[in-house]
Design an enzyme around this catalytic site. Structure first.
Site, PDB file in Angstrom:
ATOM      1  N   ARG A  38      11.236  -1.003  11.085  1.00 12.88           N
ATOM      2  CA  ARG A  38      10.095  -0.701  11.958  1.00 12.88           C
ATOM      3  C   ARG A  38      10.018  -1.703  13.097  1.00 12.88           C
ATOM      4  O   ARG A  38      10.244  -2.899  12.899  1.00 12.88           O
ATOM      5  CB  ARG A  38       8.805  -0.740  11.139  1.00 12.88           C
ATOM      6  CG  ARG A  38       8.459   0.599  10.539  1.00 12.88           C
ATOM      7  CD  ARG A  38       7.352   0.531   9.539  1.00 12.88           C
ATOM      8  NE  ARG A  38       6.162  -0.163   9.982  1.00 12.88           N
ATOM      9  CZ  ARG A  38       5.038  -0.225   9.274  1.00 12.88           C
ATOM     10  NH1 ARG A  38       4.977   0.382   8.096  1.00 12.88           N
ATOM     11  NH2 ARG A  38       3.996  -0.878   9.719  1.00 12.88           N
ATOM     12  N   ARG A  41      11.872  -5.709   5.303  1.00  6.27           N
ATOM     13  CA  ARG A  41      11.709  -4.290   4.949  1.00  6.27           C
ATOM     14  C   ARG A  41      12.654  -3.375   5.731  1.00  6.27           C
ATOM     15  O   ARG A  41      12.847  -3.535   6.929  1.00  6.27           O
ATOM     16  CB  ARG A  41      10.270  -3.860   5.215  1.00  6.27           C
ATOM     17  CG  ARG A  41      10.071  -2.355   4.985  1.00  6.27           C
ATOM     18  CD  ARG A  41       8.639  -1.960   4.965  1.00  6.27           C
ATOM     19  NE  ARG A  41       7.936  -2.393   6.168  1.00  6.27           N
ATOM     20  CZ  ARG A  41       6.631  -2.260   6.331  1.00  6.27           C
ATOM     21  NH1 ARG A  41       5.901  -1.732   5.358  1.00  6.27           N
ATOM     22  NH2 ARG A  41       6.065  -2.669   7.438  1.00  6.27           N
ATOM     23  N   LYS A  56       0.839  -1.210   0.000  1.00 11.99           N
ATOM     24  CA  LYS A  56       0.000   0.000   0.000  1.00 11.99           C
ATOM     25  C   LYS A  56       0.869   1.253   0.000  1.00 11.99           C
ATOM     26  O   LYS A  56       0.654   2.183  -0.771  1.00 11.99           O
ATOM     27  CB  LYS A  56      -0.906   0.036   1.257  1.00 11.99           C
ATOM     28  CG  LYS A  56      -1.800  -1.173   1.427  1.00 11.99           C
ATOM     29  CD  LYS A  56      -2.673  -1.069   2.674  1.00 11.99           C
ATOM     30  CE  LYS A  56      -1.917  -1.072   3.992  1.00 11.99           C
ATOM     31  NZ  LYS A  56      -1.192  -2.331   4.290  1.00 11.99           N
ATOM     32  N   ARG A 108      -9.678   0.557   8.572  1.00 10.68           N
ATOM     33  CA  ARG A 108      -9.276  -0.789   9.013  1.00 10.68           C
ATOM     34  C   ARG A 108     -10.314  -1.459   9.881  1.00 10.68           C
ATOM     35  O   ARG A 108     -10.116  -2.603  10.296  1.00 10.68           O
ATOM     36  CB  ARG A 108      -8.015  -0.669   9.863  1.00 10.68           C
ATOM     37  CG  ARG A 108      -6.732  -0.739   9.101  1.00 10.68           C
ATOM     38  CD  ARG A 108      -5.656  -0.361  10.082  1.00 10.68           C
ATOM     39  NE  ARG A 108      -4.512  -1.209   9.994  1.00 10.68           N
ATOM     40  CZ  ARG A 108      -3.412  -0.879   9.309  1.00 10.68           C
ATOM     41  NH1 ARG A 108      -3.351   0.240   8.649  1.00 10.68           N
ATOM     42  NH2 ARG A 108      -2.393  -1.688   9.316  1.00 10.68           N
ATOM     43  N   ARG A 127       0.026  -8.785  13.562  1.00  9.13           N
ATOM     44  CA  ARG A 127      -0.547  -7.846  12.588  1.00  9.13           C
ATOM     45  C   ARG A 127      -1.392  -8.569  11.548  1.00  9.13           C
ATOM     46  O   ARG A 127      -2.469  -8.100  11.164  1.00  9.13           O
ATOM     47  CB  ARG A 127       0.571  -7.064  11.896  1.00  9.13           C
ATOM     48  CG  ARG A 127       1.187  -6.023  12.796  1.00  9.13           C
ATOM     49  CD  ARG A 127       2.536  -5.573  12.294  1.00  9.13           C
ATOM     50  NE  ARG A 127       2.464  -4.858  11.040  1.00  9.13           N
ATOM     51  CZ  ARG A 127       3.509  -4.687  10.237  1.00  9.13           C
ATOM     52  NH1 ARG A 127       4.689  -5.183  10.568  1.00  9.13           N
ATOM     53  NH2 ARG A 127       3.376  -4.011   9.128  1.00  9.13           N
TER      54      ARG A 127
END
Ligand code: G5P
Ligand code: MG
Length: 210
Positions: A156, A122, A15, A84, A167
């Site tokens: 992160r 990431r 996203k 969400r 998550r």
């Protein structure tokens, strides 16, 4: 009529990557609730984000309302990571109606096995926010941004493997119903998010032009 583009997808679906491209190429502001919440640097918010669970609807809804009232959102915007929950989706319906905006939801669809690698690999540049991936898109020099030689890439706190699991589960439990809501009202378009980012961008641009 301006458009609200709602980029939907599980954690790690891409996203943020696509929202950044839409901002760069079409000038549509990227509104990422995750990034906005991280920028608040509030301890209670940070610890909830790190846990992989959701921040309260009240806080997030207020952030989105205030941000979308700004001038740069007049000609539409891209929502990345919002709504969400069904309560957030209901709030967005009211906002879209008040702003006379048309809403298009685009699901960037990626299987869970791929998401885990994308998230744990990431790394972000703290300066330009460019998103890298240790497995799929490594920087030229290990852990250093290609565009900012003095910037060490960051990870992160919620990209640790055990947080990624929470998550993904939160997404299944709380965000799936939002997808059903857009699908049932005929406003959900689904694209294959396992391809290269340019191919995905092309599909999104085609949807926006149709
Ligand atoms: P966030 O910040 O919204 P998530 O978990 O929804 O976080 P995330 O992790 O930011 O989503 P993304 O933006 O979908 O994922 O993906 P990305 O960063 O662009 O890409 C992920 C990886 O895939 C990268 O390594 C990238 O290189 C790779 N990749 C991307 N695109 C491609 C591609 O096309 N091809 C390939 N091969 N690879 C690609 O939310 C964080 C927390 O904030 C709170 C919650 O606590 C949440 O957990 N929060 C909210 N709480 C309540 N309500 C809300 N609305 C909230 N929003 C945020
Ligand atoms: Mg993101």
């Amino acid at each position: 009529m301006s458009k609200i583009i709602v980029l939907m997808g599980a954690p790690g679906a891409g996203k943020g990557t696509q929202a950044r491209l839409l901002q760069e190429r079409l000038g549509l502001p990227q509104i990422s609730t995750g990034d906005m919440l991280r920028a608040l640097r509030a301890e209670d918010i940070h610890s909830t984000q790190t846990s992989g669970k959701l921040i309260s609807d009240e806080v997030v809804i207020r952030l989105v309302r205030e941000r979308t009232e700004q001038d740069d959102c007049k000609h539409g915007y891209v929502l990345d990571g919002f709504p969400r929950t069904t309560a957030q989706a209901e709030m967005l319906e009211k906002l879209a109606a008040a702003q006379s905006n048309e809403l298009i939801a685009i699901l960037v669809d990626v299987p869970t096995e791929i998401l885990e690698k994308r998230l744990t690999g990431r790394r972000n540049c703290p300066v330009c926010k460019e998103i890298y991936n240790a497995y799929f898109k490594p920087p030229r020099v290990d852990n250093v941004c290609d565009h900012h030689p003095n910037a060490q890439l960051e990870r992160r706190s919620d990209d640790a493997p055990e947080k990624v699991h929470v998550r993904l589960q939160t997404y299944e439990n709380q965000t799936r119903p939002v997808l059903d809501y857009y699908r049932d009202s005929g406003r959900l378009r689904t694209i294959d998010g396992t391809r290269e980012r340019e191919a995905i961008y092309k599909d999104i641009a085609a949807i926006l032009n149709s």
